[in-house]
Design an enzyme around this catalytic site. Structure first.
Site, PDB file in Angstrom:
ATOM      1  N   SER A 149     -33.222 -38.953  22.118  1.00 56.75           N
ATOM      2  CA  SER A 149     -32.702 -37.576  22.134  1.00 56.75           C
ATOM      3  C   SER A 149     -33.669 -36.558  21.556  1.00 56.75           C
ATOM      4  CB  SER A 149     -31.413 -37.558  21.297  1.00 56.75           C
ATOM      5  OG  SER A 149     -31.054 -36.247  20.973  1.00 56.75           O
ATOM      6  N   GLU A 180     -32.747 -34.337  19.742  1.00 56.91           N
ATOM      7  CA  GLU A 180     -32.271 -34.128  18.373  1.00 56.91           C
ATOM      8  C   GLU A 180     -33.242 -34.777  17.371  1.00 56.91           C
ATOM      9  OE1 GLU A 180     -29.588 -32.274  17.570  1.00 56.91           O
ATOM     10  OE2 GLU A 180     -29.307 -32.838  15.478  1.00 56.91           O
ATOM     11  N   TYR A 190     -27.102 -38.457  12.877  1.00 59.44           N
ATOM     12  CA  TYR A 190     -27.237 -38.852  14.291  1.00 59.44           C
ATOM     13  C   TYR A 190     -28.720 -38.873  14.687  1.00 59.44           C
ATOM     14  CZ  TYR A 190     -27.408 -38.218  19.376  1.00 59.44           C
ATOM     15  OH  TYR A 190     -27.723 -38.334  20.711  1.00 59.44           O
TER      16      TYR A 190
HETATM   17  P1  NAP Z   1     -20.814 -39.559  25.574  1.00 60.70           P
HETATM   18  O1  NAP Z   1     -20.171 -38.820  26.679  1.00 60.70           O
HETATM   19  O2  NAP Z   1     -20.403 -39.268  24.152  1.00 60.70           O
HETATM   20  O3  NAP Z   1     -20.589 -41.144  25.844  1.00 60.70           O
HETATM   21  C1  NAP Z   1     -20.833 -42.102  24.853  1.00 60.70           C
HETATM   22  C2  NAP Z   1     -20.441 -43.471  25.379  1.00 60.70           C
HETATM   23  O4  NAP Z   1     -20.703 -44.459  24.365  1.00 60.70           O
HETATM   24  C3  NAP Z   1     -18.959 -43.616  25.743  1.00 60.70           C
HETATM   25  O5  NAP Z   1     -18.868 -44.345  26.943  1.00 60.70           O
HETATM   26  C4  NAP Z   1     -18.423 -44.449  24.573  1.00 60.70           C
HETATM   27  O6  NAP Z   1     -17.295 -45.231  24.917  1.00 60.70           O
HETATM   28  C5  NAP Z   1     -19.597 -45.357  24.305  1.00 60.70           C
HETATM   29  N1  NAP Z   1     -19.538 -46.033  22.996  1.00 60.70           N
HETATM   30  C6  NAP Z   1     -19.531 -45.445  21.783  1.00 60.70           C
HETATM   31  N2  NAP Z   1     -19.494 -46.385  20.831  1.00 60.70           N
HETATM   32  C7  NAP Z   1     -19.484 -47.609  21.451  1.00 60.70           C
HETATM   33  C8  NAP Z   1     -19.449 -48.968  20.998  1.00 60.70           C
HETATM   34  N3  NAP Z   1     -19.402 -49.277  19.702  1.00 60.70           N
HETATM   35  N4  NAP Z   1     -19.452 -49.974  21.911  1.00 60.70           N
HETATM   36  C9  NAP Z   1     -19.467 -49.670  23.212  1.00 60.70           C
HETATM   37  N5  NAP Z   1     -19.485 -48.405  23.710  1.00 60.70           N
HETATM   38  C10 NAP Z   1     -19.500 -47.383  22.826  1.00 60.70           C
HETATM   39  O7  NAP Z   1     -22.401 -39.402  25.618  1.00 60.70           O
HETATM   40  P2  NAP Z   1     -23.345 -38.854  26.808  1.00 60.70           P
HETATM   41  O8  NAP Z   1     -23.448 -37.377  26.706  1.00 60.70           O
HETATM   42  O9  NAP Z   1     -22.956 -39.492  28.073  1.00 60.70           O
HETATM   43  O10 NAP Z   1     -24.762 -39.414  26.319  1.00 60.70           O
HETATM   44  C11 NAP Z   1     -25.193 -40.729  26.688  1.00 60.70           C
HETATM   45  C12 NAP Z   1     -26.263 -41.180  25.699  1.00 60.70           C
HETATM   46  O11 NAP Z   1     -27.365 -40.291  25.742  1.00 60.70           O
HETATM   47  C13 NAP Z   1     -25.820 -41.221  24.242  1.00 60.70           C
HETATM   48  O12 NAP Z   1     -26.495 -42.299  23.619  1.00 60.70           O
HETATM   49  C14 NAP Z   1     -26.333 -39.909  23.667  1.00 60.70           C
HETATM   50  O13 NAP Z   1     -26.512 -40.003  22.275  1.00 60.70           O
HETATM   51  C15 NAP Z   1     -27.631 -39.763  24.434  1.00 60.70           C
HETATM   52  N6  NAP Z   1     -28.111 -38.399  24.676  1.00 60.70           N
HETATM   53  C16 NAP Z   1     -27.283 -37.477  25.230  1.00 60.70           C
HETATM   54  C17 NAP Z   1     -27.766 -36.190  25.500  1.00 60.70           C
HETATM   55  C18 NAP Z   1     -26.872 -35.151  26.137  1.00 60.70           C
HETATM   56  O14 NAP Z   1     -27.237 -33.976  26.072  1.00 60.70           O
HETATM   57  N7  NAP Z   1     -25.776 -35.528  26.772  1.00 60.70           N
HETATM   58  C19 NAP Z   1     -29.102 -35.872  25.191  1.00 60.70           C
HETATM   59  C20 NAP Z   1     -29.916 -36.863  24.638  1.00 60.70           C
HETATM   60  C21 NAP Z   1     -29.427 -38.127  24.401  1.00 60.70           C
HETATM   61  P3  NAP Z   1     -15.763 -44.710  24.700  1.00 60.70           P
HETATM   62  O15 NAP Z   1     -15.396 -44.016  25.987  1.00 60.70           O
HETATM   63  O16 NAP Z   1     -15.055 -45.993  24.470  1.00 60.70           O
HETATM   64  O17 NAP Z   1     -15.767 -43.785  23.516  1.00 60.70           O
HETATM   65  N1  GDD Z   2     -20.323 -28.380  19.220  1.00 51.67           N
HETATM   66  C1  GDD Z   2     -20.412 -27.110  18.836  1.00 51.67           C
HETATM   67  N2  GDD Z   2     -19.261 -26.393  18.614  1.00 51.67           N
HETATM   68  N3  GDD Z   2     -21.634 -26.544  18.687  1.00 51.67           N
HETATM   69  C2  GDD Z   2     -21.704 -25.251  18.329  1.00 51.67           C
HETATM   70  C3  GDD Z   2     -20.563 -24.474  18.090  1.00 51.67           C
HETATM   71  C4  GDD Z   2     -19.277 -25.076  18.237  1.00 51.67           C
HETATM   72  O1  GDD Z   2     -18.228 -24.457  18.041  1.00 51.67           O
HETATM   73  N4  GDD Z   2     -20.961 -23.207  17.765  1.00 51.67           N
HETATM   74  C5  GDD Z   2     -22.299 -23.203  17.802  1.00 51.67           C
HETATM   75  N5  GDD Z   2     -22.764 -24.441  18.132  1.00 51.67           N
HETATM   76  C6  GDD Z   2     -24.175 -24.829  18.223  1.00 51.67           C
HETATM   77  C7  GDD Z   2     -24.533 -26.044  17.349  1.00 51.67           C
HETATM   78  O2  GDD Z   2     -24.686 -25.645  15.981  1.00 51.67           O
HETATM   79  C8  GDD Z   2     -25.808 -26.506  18.017  1.00 51.67           C
HETATM   80  O3  GDD Z   2     -26.907 -25.784  17.513  1.00 51.67           O
HETATM   81  C9  GDD Z   2     -25.631 -26.104  19.503  1.00 51.67           C
HETATM   82  O4  GDD Z   2     -24.472 -25.250  19.546  1.00 51.67           O
HETATM   83  C10 GDD Z   2     -25.404 -27.292  20.446  1.00 51.67           C
HETATM   84  O5  GDD Z   2     -24.369 -28.104  19.927  1.00 51.67           O
HETATM   85  P1  GDD Z   2     -23.755 -29.336  20.775  1.00 51.67           P
HETATM   86  O6  GDD Z   2     -23.329 -28.874  22.110  1.00 51.67           O
HETATM   87  O7  GDD Z   2     -22.720 -29.982  19.897  1.00 51.67           O
HETATM   88  O8  GDD Z   2     -25.000 -30.293  21.038  1.00 51.67           O
HETATM   89  P2  GDD Z   2     -26.172 -30.830  20.070  1.00 51.67           P
HETATM   90  O9  GDD Z   2     -27.435 -30.119  20.447  1.00 51.67           O
HETATM   91  O10 GDD Z   2     -25.781 -30.851  18.647  1.00 51.67           O
HETATM   92  O11 GDD Z   2     -26.272 -32.363  20.512  1.00 51.67           O
HETATM   93  C11 GDD Z   2     -26.240 -32.730  21.903  1.00 51.67           C
HETATM   94  O12 GDD Z   2     -27.550 -32.767  22.407  1.00 51.67           O
HETATM   95  C12 GDD Z   2     -28.400 -33.768  21.820  1.00 51.67           C
HETATM   96  C13 GDD Z   2     -29.763 -33.634  22.498  1.00 51.67           C
HETATM   97  O13 GDD Z   2     -30.512 -32.649  21.843  1.00 51.67           O
HETATM   98  C14 GDD Z   2     -25.537 -34.100  21.995  1.00 51.67           C
HETATM   99  O14 GDD Z   2     -25.304 -34.413  23.344  1.00 51.67           O
HETATM  100  C15 GDD Z   2     -26.380 -35.200  21.388  1.00 51.67           C
HETATM  101  O15 GDD Z   2     -25.768 -36.475  21.638  1.00 51.67           O
HETATM  102  C16 GDD Z   2     -27.770 -35.136  22.055  1.00 51.67           C
HETATM  103  O16 GDD Z   2     -28.603 -36.138  21.559  1.00 51.67           O
END
Ligand code: NAP
Ligand code: GDD
Length: 327
Positions: free
Chosen positions: A123, A125, A147
């Protein structure tokens, strides 16, 4: 027919990746954890095309048995505790899933079949308090949340198992990617869902934290393509994936409200409780390597993404309201 195993198939990315791999004619197996209620909303439409197997990232033996039974050629490790604020409230559990879970899965690969190609969901992050702008594969990490720290562990473990055991293990450093299937607690979906509710007269207010934070936001459907491309290379490598454009939370708010003809200033309230203990202020990707080596490029731009999400949530809220009227 190749077999792909997806951990986290019930999540946003898992559902798009499953669709993508089915189109490529893969046998798709999803790992799901045991729950007293099923949580298959995002993969409901795929149920007759994919196989679901129970296992848990917390349970080593369940992972070994899973790999022995399924015999995948590719594993996409998407499962994680992925919501940043929860990682301050449950730091140990976050480390168990998001960090040690990677070790358990890679140990299972090492034991069962070292020819498996492995993708780790790293990520942006991890860049946290950024050391340079934009961020590429060589930018040092400075995570700002439990995280982010857990993801750095998973990232380096993937690199280390590649170097120690010659595994085909890749880490995709993906910047934020969103979609109508995003969880409602993440800021993009929180905004699109609440804009739809306000437009439809069901509420009047949207509480947010830091509006100045900037992210490089893309569309999840584009990003799962990059995951697959990484596992098709001749050599395992790590890639940064992002659009190269950053926007603030306020930009997202403005586009979303504007799309439905509303003035955001009349509805958005700042809530200090939503401000994080340590913030990641500004992320922007330098995805040159992904663009040149993988030939990856995003197809949906930021404005298109926000409008797509608001339109989808107008439909979603209408259905939700109709269903609650019936019950
Ligand atoms: P998400 O919607 O939160 O999905 C997370 C998945 O992980 C769900 O299917 C959840 O299952 C499963 N899980 C959590 N704990 C588990 C456990 N102990 N055993 C088995 N399964 C488990 O996340 P996403 O947005 O699709 O992201 C996918 C991956 O990419 C994550 O690793 C996230 O950290 C990473 N990532 C995401 C972003 C982004 O912007 N979306 C960016 C960079 C990296 P349940 O349905 O059972 O909860
Ligand atoms: N969630 C949330 N809720 N975020 C807020 C809010 C609120 O009410 N108000 C402002 N924010 C700001 C957060 O402080 C952060 O800076 C930004 O919005 C994005 O927040 P999120 O959408 O929660 O995503 P994230 O950047 O913290 O994390 C996501 O992206 C990562 C990749 O950079 C997640 O998907 C992580 O799993 C992923 O790794």
């Amino acid at each position: 027919m190749r077999t792909a195993l997806i951990t986290g198939i019930t999540g946003q990315d898992g559902s798009y990746l499953a669709e993508f791999l089915l189109k490529k004619n893969y046998r798709v197996v999803g790992m799901v954890r045991r729950s007293s209620t099923e949580n298959f909303e995002r993969i409901e439409h795929l149920q007759d095309k994919i196989e679901l197997r129970q296992a848990d990232l917390l349970d080593q033996l369940s992972l070994i048995t899973l790999l022995e039974d399924v015999r995948p050629q590719e594993i996409y490790n998407l499962a994680a505790q992925s919501f940043v604020p929860t990682s301050w409230e449950q730091p140990v559990l976050t480390a168990e899933f998001t960090a040690l879970g990677v070790t358990r899965l890679l140990e299972a690969v090492k034991l069962v079949d070292r020819s498996i190609r492995f993708y780790q969901a790293s990520s942006s992050e991890m860049f946290g308090k950024v050391r340079e702008t934009p961020q590429n594969e060589k930018t040092p990490f400075y995570p700002r949340s439990p995280y982010g720290v857990a993801k750095v562990y998973g990232h380096f473990l993937t690199v280390n198992y590649r170097e120690s055991y010659d595994l085909f293990a890749c880490s995709g450093i993906l910047f934020n990617h969103e979609s109508p299937r995003r969880g409602k607690e993440f800021v993009s979906r929180k905004i699109s869902y609440n804009v739809a509710r306000i437009r439809l007269g069901l509420s009047n207010e949207l509480k947010l934290g830091n509006l100045k934070a900037a992210r490089d936001w893309g569309y999840a459907g584009d990003y799962v393509r990059a995951m697959w491309m990484m596992l098709q290379q001749e050599e395992p490598q790590d890639f940064v994936v992002g659009t190269g454009r950053a926007h603030t939370v306020q930009d997202l708010v403005e586009i979303a409200f504007d799309h439905v003809g509303l003035d955001w200033k009349k509805h958005v309230k700042l809530d200090p409780a939503l401000v994080r203990p340590a913030e990641v202020d500004h992320l922007i990707a330098d995805a040159t390597r992904a663009c040149t080596i993988l030939k990856w490029k995003p197809e949906v731009d930021f404005e298109g993404l926000v409008r797509m999400m608001v339109d989808a949530d107008l439909e979603y809220v209408r259905r939700e309201t109709a269903a609650s009227g019936k019950s």
